[in-house]
Motif scaffolding. Sequence first.
Motif, PDB file in Angstrom:
ATOM      1  N   LYS A 115      29.970   1.485  -1.858  1.00 59.05           N
ATOM      2  CA  LYS A 115      29.777   0.090  -2.273  1.00 59.05           C
ATOM      3  C   LYS A 115      29.658  -0.014  -3.794  1.00 59.05           C
ATOM      4  O   LYS A 115      30.206  -0.931  -4.412  1.00 59.05           O
ATOM      5  N   GLU A 116      28.974   0.932  -4.388  1.00 62.86           N
ATOM      6  CA  GLU A 116      28.845   0.938  -5.852  1.00 62.86           C
ATOM      7  C   GLU A 116      30.202   1.174  -6.512  1.00 62.86           C
ATOM      8  O   GLU A 116      30.538   0.525  -7.513  1.00 62.86           O
ATOM      9  N   LYS A 138      36.518  -2.802  -9.581  1.00 63.52           N
ATOM     10  CA  LYS A 138      37.000  -4.022  -8.937  1.00 63.52           C
ATOM     11  C   LYS A 138      38.403  -4.424  -9.374  1.00 63.52           C
ATOM     12  O   LYS A 138      39.202  -4.899  -8.559  1.00 63.52           O
ATOM     13  N   THR A 168      33.811  -9.318  -0.011  1.00 64.07           N
ATOM     14  CA  THR A 168      32.776  -9.723   0.950  1.00 64.07           C
ATOM     15  C   THR A 168      31.462  -8.977   0.807  1.00 64.07           C
ATOM     16  O   THR A 168      30.483  -9.327   1.483  1.00 64.07           O
ATOM     17  N   HIS A 169      31.390  -7.964  -0.061  1.00 63.21           N
ATOM     18  CA  HIS A 169      30.202  -7.117  -0.068  1.00 63.21           C
ATOM     19  C   HIS A 169      28.951  -7.831  -0.580  1.00 63.21           C
ATOM     20  O   HIS A 169      27.838  -7.375  -0.337  1.00 63.21           O
ATOM     21  N   ARG A 170      29.101  -8.955  -1.260  1.00 63.36           N
ATOM     22  CA  ARG A 170      27.937  -9.686  -1.763  1.00 63.36           C
ATOM     23  C   ARG A 170      27.391 -10.703  -0.753  1.00 63.36           C
ATOM     24  O   ARG A 170      26.349 -11.309  -0.992  1.00 63.36           O
ATOM     25  N   PHE A 171      28.090 -10.898   0.348  1.00 59.73           N
ATOM     26  CA  PHE A 171      27.588 -11.812   1.378  1.00 59.73           C
ATOM     27  C   PHE A 171      26.386 -11.178   2.078  1.00 59.73           C
ATOM     28  O   PHE A 171      26.510 -10.092   2.659  1.00 59.73           O
ATOM     29  N   GLU A 172      25.255 -11.849   2.046  1.00 58.48           N
ATOM     30  CA  GLU A 172      24.077 -11.322   2.732  1.00 58.48           C
ATOM     31  C   GLU A 172      24.226 -11.464   4.246  1.00 58.48           C
ATOM     32  O   GLU A 172      23.748 -10.618   4.997  1.00 58.48           O
ATOM     33  N   GLU A 194      30.640  -5.433   5.929  1.00 56.32           N
ATOM     34  CA  GLU A 194      32.054  -5.490   5.573  1.00 56.32           C
ATOM     35  C   GLU A 194      32.958  -5.152   6.751  1.00 56.32           C
ATOM     36  O   GLU A 194      34.103  -5.614   6.825  1.00 56.32           O
ATOM     37  N   ALA A 235      32.436  -1.967  -6.433  1.00 53.57           N
ATOM     38  CA  ALA A 235      32.054  -2.948  -7.446  1.00 53.57           C
ATOM     39  C   ALA A 235      32.455  -2.486  -8.844  1.00 53.57           C
ATOM     40  O   ALA A 235      32.853  -3.308  -9.689  1.00 53.57           O
TER      41      ALA A 235
END
Length: 350
Positions: free
Chosen positions: A212-213, A219, A267-271, A9, A216
Motif C-alpha cells: 500500500k505504501e 502513483k 480506492t486505497h483511501r476509502f475507509e 481494495e 501511494a
Amino acid sequence: MREGRIVNEVFWIRSFACLAVAVIHAVYTTLENYEGVISQLDEYILITIRFAAFFGTPAFVFISELLLARVYPNALPEDFFWKRVQYLLLPFIFMGIVFAFVTNDNWSDIGMDALLNVFAGNYTGYFILVIFQFYLLHYLFHRFLRKSDPKIILPAALLINVGYLACFNFIAFPENTVGAYMWERGYWLLFVGWIFYFTLGYYCGLHYPLIKEKIAHFKWSIVLLPLVSFIIMVFLVRTDLLTTVSSKRLDNIFYTIGVISLIALATHRFEKVPRPVLFISKHSFHIYLLHKIFLYYLPTIPGMPPLLYFVLALVYAVGTSILVSHILSSFRWSTYLIGKKLPVPNLIKT
C-alpha cells in the motif's frame, strides 16, 4: 474472512474484474448478433472495449492468491479443500452440464460437450480448474515462497509466464487435433500461463501494508502503466504483430497488473467500500458463472444501435445472474449448484 485481514481494495478489484468478464461476452454477443450490419466505427469501439476488459480473469487469479496469503499466512485450514470442492468444483461440474444442454440440441452433442466442459474446461468456468491448481501450489510451496526472495521469484515467474504464452501467441500450431486444441484453448488450463499473477498475489498478500505504501509512492508510474501498456496492446493488434484475442496475450500481463494497481491506487483511501461495490463483489462468482447462459438467449433487437445493444446486453446479463442466484439462494442445495455468495463487510447477513 477474518476482520483484521480484510483488504478493502480486493472488493473493488473483484467487482471490476467480474464486470469486465461480463463486458467481454456482452461485446461478443453484440458483434455476433450484428454481424454484417455493424458499422466499422462501432465495431472498432466494441473491439477496443473488449480488449480493455481482458484484465478480468487474470485479476481473479491475483486476488485469490493475495487473499490466501493474507488470511492464511501460515497454513490452510483442515477443511479448506473440502469446502472448495463443495462450493467451487461441484458448481463447475453442474454448470458445465448446463452449458452443454444450452448450446446443443441433440443427446450425442450434449454428452460430448458435457464431458469436454467438465474434464477439459471447455466453457466459461474453466477458470475454476486453474484456481484449483493454484490452491494446490499454495499448499505445497507457500513455505518455500515465504522464505524466498521476491526479487528473484517474481522476475523468474514473469519470464516463465511470458515465455509460455509467447510459444502459443507466436508459434503456429501443429497440424494435428491435439495441437489445434492446445493452441486454441488447451494452454489456458495450465497454471504456467498464470504463474506471475499467482506469485505477485502471494507477495502482495504477505506484505500488504508495504505494498500500500509503494502504491501511494509510485502513483504516477501506476497511472501511466495501464495507459501505456494498453496503447502497446492496441498497436500490436492493429499491426497484426500479435493477433491473439483473449486474456492470454502475453502483453496483457503488464496491462492487467497496471489496471489492478490503478484500482488499488484509486480506492486505497476509502475507509469504507460503497455498498454497490460490495453488492457486486458479493455476487461476483454467480455473475461469472451464469451470465453467459443468459446472453445466449438474448435476441437481436431490430433498429437498436449496436453500442446501446451492448449496454443492454451487459445490464441484462449481470442483472439476470444476480436475480436468479437470489431466487435460488432460498434453497440450501443451490450452493452446490451455483456456489455461495462471497462474504463482504456489513452484507454478510443480507
